[in-house]
Write an enzyme that holds these catalytic residues in place. Structure first.
Site, mmCIF file in Angstrom:
data_model
loop_
_atom_site.group_PDB
_atom_site.id
_atom_site.type_symbol
_atom_site.label_atom_id
_atom_site.label_comp_id
_atom_site.label_asym_id
_atom_site.label_seq_id
_atom_site.Cartn_x
_atom_site.Cartn_y
_atom_site.Cartn_z
ATOM 1 N N HIS A 219 0.341 -0.785 -0.496
ATOM 2 C CA HIS A 219 0.369 -0.311 -0.504
ATOM 3 C C HIS A 219 0.899 0.943 0.383
ATOM 4 O O HIS A 219 0.086 2.486 0.204
ATOM 5 C CB HIS A 219 -1.337 -0.119 1.198
ATOM 6 C CG HIS A 219 -1.932 -1.288 0.513
ATOM 7 N ND1 HIS A 219 -3.379 -1.026 1.980
ATOM 8 C CD2 HIS A 219 -2.874 -1.884 -0.306
ATOM 9 C CE1 HIS A 219 -4.454 -2.039 1.093
ATOM 10 N NE2 HIS A 219 -3.416 -2.323 0.559
ATOM 11 N N SER A 223 -0.421 -0.599 -6.139
ATOM 12 C CA SER A 223 -0.415 -1.885 -7.016
ATOM 13 C C SER A 223 -0.499 -2.036 -8.282
ATOM 14 O O SER A 223 0.013 -0.426 -8.229
ATOM 15 C CB SER A 223 -1.870 -2.267 -7.007
ATOM 16 O OG SER A 223 -2.444 -2.880 -5.838
ATOM 17 N N LYS A 247 -14.737 -7.272 -9.137
ATOM 18 C CA LYS A 247 -14.346 -8.463 -9.456
ATOM 19 C C LYS A 247 -13.516 -9.409 -8.805
ATOM 20 O O LYS A 247 -13.145 -10.836 -9.696
ATOM 21 C CB LYS A 247 -12.913 -7.368 -9.842
ATOM 22 C CG LYS A 247 -11.177 -8.067 -11.016
ATOM 23 C CD LYS A 247 -11.394 -7.191 -12.250
ATOM 24 C CE LYS A 247 -11.104 -8.271 -13.264
ATOM 25 N NZ LYS A 247 -10.703 -7.130 -14.269
ATOM 26 N N ASP A 248 -12.739 -9.231 -7.244
ATOM 27 C CA ASP A 248 -12.427 -10.325 -6.958
ATOM 28 C C ASP A 248 -13.574 -11.378 -6.255
ATOM 29 O O ASP A 248 -13.372 -12.576 -6.170
ATOM 30 C CB ASP A 248 -11.276 -9.583 -5.702
ATOM 31 C CG ASP A 248 -9.864 -9.161 -5.857
ATOM 32 O OD1 ASP A 248 -9.464 -10.095 -7.255
ATOM 33 O OD2 ASP A 248 -9.743 -8.311 -5.097
ATOM 34 N N GLU A 291 3.914 -34.186 -1.658
ATOM 35 C CA GLU A 291 3.446 -34.046 -2.388
ATOM 36 C C GLU A 291 3.900 -32.704 -3.804
ATOM 37 O O GLU A 291 4.817 -32.374 -3.894
ATOM 38 C CB GLU A 291 2.490 -32.972 -1.358
ATOM 39 C CG GLU A 291 2.054 -33.864 -0.230
ATOM 40 C CD GLU A 291 0.529 -33.604 -0.766
ATOM 41 O OE1 GLU A 291 0.867 -34.948 -1.264
ATOM 42 O OE2 GLU A 291 0.035 -33.628 -0.313
#
Lengths: 424, 197
Positions: A219, A223, A247-248, A291
């Site tokens: 921040h 972004s 959108k998220d 894994e």
């Protein structure tokens, strides 16, 4: 912390005004993921994965804390207590599958998030600290996932613990005592299982702490965006809420569909049948594999089969495996091109896709048995992996002629920008 | 301290000497107290780390399990058994004369971890090959001690994890492992009983 045109938090309700005065937590949220955080208007769906990673972390913490209420970290009963969760505890099967597949989902999301960073050079100034914290989170995730996989105390759990702690025995002089100190014994047993449980519970909260630092650091410059051009004016941004919460939210829906498909229809697809056999220190499974999310690094570990000068092959493999991630810490200073986005870097883009293929090949080899052909392919792919970061990136940065950048984000989106200099 | 302050305040002594601002050699009394206090606190803080670090090491009960007695009377030549020592497998193998001569034929200098079979067994008991069943690469249990298991191309042991191959003296011959299978400390308490650890 933000752009001058960021909206200020103005609570209207007296209670919220009172709270804002005493503890401005709502203000903090408003400025972090609300209308008070201006975000570039051109973010594509690759920018969904940070939020998704946060969702995965919370999912793992919630299901994990609940599982810990039913699990017993004692080598005598651990395996049975996991079966107890699966068969007897109300919804236990779902919680455990949610946690196991949640780990895979977390890694899928984080790998996409990291490769987004590679493609758009998110690590470049002024965002180096965000990147460094991100790599730290990834290392913590790997440690957490490894220790979590040991807890069911099946065959893969036991032998995974043995092989991975065996890596430390490769260190000269202090190796074997170090391994015994880590395990609290000569082989994985009750002491090791208990401490892994303790740390597996602790580390997610450490990750949460570093995530907060990661977002805090984000921040400060704000972004990044797909053009890699910094925000110049208010027309380049939209408020995070409602634009990116929406959108998220959509991305989260798509993620939930895929995740639930795995959880309810293919819950064991990514696991190993051997882990439903209780740990047996006297019998090694025919094919030990970690894994899937560790496969590329496991392939690098196994790629070293011959001694190099005075360094034994085993130590070389261990060093290479750790270096494969540590090299990411140096990325901001290895890739010296001033252009961020891969969209404007034709040569870099080709090598980026080669790296993706290379890592997929490494992953495939890491999941395959240690046969000569896979080892040979791993050796080539591992060499290319290090060449990419240490040689190709710096060279590309110095010889590449980048495509012309747009004047601003607004211009990239609308084709024109009223603020544009006369040239445009 | 309080007395001095009173003296200073009353002005009956020279402030330069007693206000702590510097002695003849320039060392201030207050600096000394600062450094001494922080040093002691630091040493104390470090001392707290000792139990925190040491609790991770193998505990007394784990260490107490560190010897094992094995009856070897039932092991025929060519056979091997797996026992447990320190929660890890031990291979006790009764070598055949052919296996012994195969191990002796190998030029020691050609080995990655040069040792003769004689150095790895007790005098007069060369046929009893007692080693840890822990691959020196990453700790898997090699195959070859159990009946019907693959012994690898050198007739000893084969580790399926990463393909290390050991010969009939359990010496590393091929693959990523750096060392021969470890020979634990042991002694024959009688002709049929061996005590490991």
């Amino acid at each position: 912390m933000s752009f001058p045109w960021a909206k200020e938090y103005k609570p209207s309700h007296p209670l919220m005004q009172w709270l804002d005065e005493k503890l401005p937590l709502p203000r903090f949220v408003y400025n972090a993921v609300g209308a008070g955080y201006p975000v570039p208007r051109n973010l594509n769906y690759m920018w969904n994965f940070g939020i998704l990673a946060g969702v995965c972390l919370m999912l793992q913490i919630v299901t994990g804390v609940v599982l810990a209420m039913h699990y017993a970290a004692n080598s005598g009963v651990a395996f049975d207590s996991v079966e107890h969760i699966m068969r007897d505890v109300n919804w236990g099967w779902m919680l455990r599958y949610a946690h196991a597949n949640g780990a895979s989902a977390f890694f899928v999301v984080v790998y996409i998030h990291i490769f987004r960073g590679f493609f758009y050079s998110s690590y470049k100034p002024p965002r180096e600290m965000i990147w460094l914290l991100g790599v730290t989170i990834f290392l913590l995730m790997m440690a957490t996932a490894f220790m979590g996989y040991v807890l069911p105390w099946g065959q893969m759990s036991f032998w995974g613990a043995k092989v991975i702690t065996g890596l430390f025995s490769a260190i000269p002089v202090v190796g074997t005592p170090l391994q015994q100190w880590l395990l609290g014994g000569f082989a994985p047993d009750n002491a090791a299982l208990n401490r892994f449980f303790s740390l597996h519970f602790l580390l997610p909260f450490v990750i949460l702490g570093v995530v907060i630092l990661h977002i805090w650091a984000l921040h400060i410059p704000g972004s990044s965006n797909p053009t890699g051009v910094e925000v110049k004016s208010e027309s380049d941004t939209v408020p995070f809420h409602p634009y990116y919460t929406a959108k998220d939210g959509f991305g989260l829906g798509v993620f939930a569909i895929l995740y639930c498909t795995m959880l309810f229809f293919l819950p064991n697809a990514l696991g190993h049948p051997d882990n439903y056999i209780q740990a047996n220190p006297l019998s090694t499974p025919a094919h030990i594999v970690p894994e899937w999310y560790f496969w590329p690094f496991y392939a690098i570990l196994r790629a070293f089969t011959a001694d190099f000068l005075f360094i034994p092959a085993k130590l070389m493999g261990v060093l290479a495996m750790f270096s494969a991630i540590l090299v990411w810490f140096f990325l901001p200073w290895l890739d010296t091109s001033p252009v961020r986005s891969g969209h404007y870097r034709p040569l870099f883009r080709k090598f980026f896709y080669l790296l993706v293929i290379d890592v997929l090949v490494l992953g495939y080899c890491g999941g395959s048995p240690a046969e000569t052909k896979y080892v040979l392919i791993s050796q080539i792919a591992a060499t290319y992996y290090f060449l990419h970061f240490l040689v190709i990136l710096p060279i590309v940065a110095s010889i590449e002629k980048p495509a012309p950048l747009p004047f601003s984000i607004t211009q990239a989106v609308l084709g024109k920008d009223d603020q544009t200099a006369p040239a445009a | 301290m309080a007395d001095e302050a009173i003296v200073n305040a009353s002005g009956t002594d020279t402030p330069a000497v007693h206000d702590g601002s510097g002695g003849e050699d320039g060392v201030r009394r207050r600096d000394f107290i600062n450094i001494a206090a922080v040093s002691f606190a630091g040493v104390g803080g470090l001392a707290v780390l000792v139990p925190l670090v040491s609790q991770m090491a193998p505990s007394a009960d784990v260490l107490a399990e560190s010897s094992t007695e094995i009856d070897i009377s039932q092991i025929a030549p060519g056979q091997a058994i797996k026992a447990v020592f320190r929660k890890q497998p031990v291979f006790v193998r009764n070598l055949t004369p052919t296996e012994i001569s195969e191990a002796d034929k190998v030029p020691v200098s050609s080995l990655r971890d040069p040792q003769t079979l004689e150095e790895r067994t007790k005098p007069g008991k060369t046929n009893w090959l007692i080693t840890m069943g822990v691959c020196t690469h990453l700790g898997c249990v090699p195959l070859g001690a159990g009946e019907g298991e693959v012994k690898g191309e050198f007739g000893g042991y084969f580790c399926p994890c990463h393909g290390s191959v050991y010969d009939t003296a359990a010496r590393i011959r091929k693959g990523p492992a750096p060392k021969n299978l470890e020979v634990p400390p042991y002694e024959f308490t009688s002709d049929t009983v061996v005590k490991i650890g």
